[in-house]
Write a protein that holds these residues in place. Structure first.
Motif, PDB file in Angstrom:
ATOM      1  N   UNK A   1       0.766  -1.106   0.042  1.00 49.88           N
ATOM      2  CA  UNK A   1       0.108  -0.149   0.074  1.00 49.88           C
ATOM      3  C   UNK A   1       1.157   1.267  -0.100  1.00 49.88           C
ATOM      4  N   UNK A   2       0.216   2.383  -0.142  1.00 47.81           N
ATOM      5  CA  UNK A   2       1.053   3.625  -0.102  1.00 47.81           C
ATOM      6  C   UNK A   2       1.774   3.898   1.163  1.00 47.81           C
ATOM      7  N   UNK A   3       1.091   3.553   2.167  1.00 44.71           N
ATOM      8  CA  UNK A   3       1.617   3.689   3.651  1.00 44.71           C
ATOM      9  C   UNK A   3       2.104   2.456   4.404  1.00 44.71           C
ATOM     10  N   UNK A   4       2.739   1.528   3.590  1.00 49.35           N
ATOM     11  CA  UNK A   4       3.077   0.275   4.252  1.00 49.35           C
ATOM     12  C   UNK A   4       3.892   0.281   5.371  1.00 49.35           C
ATOM     13  N   UNK A   5       3.565   0.069   6.789  1.00 50.94           N
ATOM     14  CA  UNK A   5       4.721   0.475   7.800  1.00 50.94           C
ATOM     15  C   UNK A   5       5.896  -0.447   7.771  1.00 50.94           C
ATOM     16  N   UNK A   6       5.663  -1.817   7.239  1.00 50.72           N
ATOM     17  CA  UNK A   6       6.834  -2.781   6.998  1.00 50.72           C
ATOM     18  C   UNK A   6       8.012  -2.263   6.191  1.00 50.72           C
ATOM     19  N   UNK A   7       7.429  -1.438   4.976  1.00 47.89           N
ATOM     20  CA  UNK A   7       8.464  -0.767   3.996  1.00 47.89           C
ATOM     21  C   UNK A   7       9.091   0.264   4.772  1.00 47.89           C
ATOM     22  N   UNK A   8       8.434   1.337   5.526  1.00 48.07           N
ATOM     23  CA  UNK A   8       9.302   2.481   6.121  1.00 48.07           C
ATOM     24  C   UNK A   8       9.792   1.871   7.296  1.00 48.07           C
ATOM     25  N   UNK A   9       9.533   0.853   8.117  1.00 46.43           N
ATOM     26  CA  UNK A   9      10.277   0.288   9.262  1.00 46.43           C
ATOM     27  C   UNK A   9      11.548  -0.082   8.599  1.00 46.43           C
ATOM     28  N   UNK A  10      11.812  -0.955   7.434  1.00 45.69           N
ATOM     29  CA  UNK A  10      13.107  -1.290   7.001  1.00 45.69           C
ATOM     30  C   UNK A  10      13.808  -0.164   6.596  1.00 45.69           C
ATOM     31  N   UNK A  11      13.244   0.772   6.050  1.00 47.11           N
ATOM     32  CA  UNK A  11      14.062   1.983   5.422  1.00 47.11           C
ATOM     33  C   UNK A  11      14.655   2.795   6.205  1.00 47.11           C
ATOM     34  N   UNK A  12      14.143   3.195   7.430  1.00 43.70           N
ATOM     35  CA  UNK A  12      14.810   4.142   8.278  1.00 43.70           C
ATOM     36  C   UNK A  12      16.143   3.272   8.608  1.00 43.70           C
ATOM     37  N   UNK A  13      16.155   2.046   9.322  1.00 45.59           N
ATOM     38  CA  UNK A  13      17.283   1.713   9.947  1.00 45.59           C
ATOM     39  C   UNK A  13      18.553   1.704   8.739  1.00 45.59           C
ATOM     40  N   UNK A  14      18.021   1.430   7.302  1.00 47.64           N
ATOM     41  CA  UNK A  14      19.076   1.339   6.385  1.00 47.64           C
ATOM     42  C   UNK A  14      19.661   2.627   6.184  1.00 47.64           C
TER      43      UNK A  14
END
Length: 126
Positions: free
Chosen positions: A85-98
């Protein structure tokens, strides 16, 4: 998708090189100041902490502002997204630590050079 992942990896490497370059330049300009601090008795850990704090501040500001911009942009690209989805929390949760790990690696590698300044050499350059 592989091409996109390759370009994303290349962007991450370029960001790491940019963070390292900017901070290494800043540390090189402050060599005399670091040498004076060390000559006056400052511990290497406190000097390293000073330089690391200076370098990590923009990294954390960048990591805090980017999720809002990426949510906004992903809503514009909703028709291109597949499986998320446009606001997928799993995607954003992986991006910030990277992104933080990339910035941390650049900062720590540049700061290790700054903490190893020999005070005698730094003061002799003046």
């Amino acid at each position: 998708m592989l091409l996109l992942a390759g370009f994303a990896g290349l962007a991450l490497v370029l960001a790491l090189a940019g963070v390292y370059g900017v901070l290494a330049y800043s540390v090189a300009r402050r060599t005399n100041e670091i040498g004076i601090r060390l000559a006056l008795g400052a511990a290497h850990g406190s000097v390293l902490g000073l330089v690391v704090a200076q370098g990590l501040r923009p990294v954390f500001v960048r990591a805090g502002g980017r999720p809002r911009a990426s949510v906004w942009l992903s809503r514009l690209m909703t028709s291109l997204l597949f499986g998320v989805t446009a606001s997928d929390p799993l995607t954003y949760g992986r991006r910030v630590p990277a992104v933080n790990a990339d910035g941390d690696a650049g900062v720590l590698s540049a700061c290790s050079d700054g903490a190893s300044v020999n005070p005698v050499v730094a003061l002799r350059n003046d």
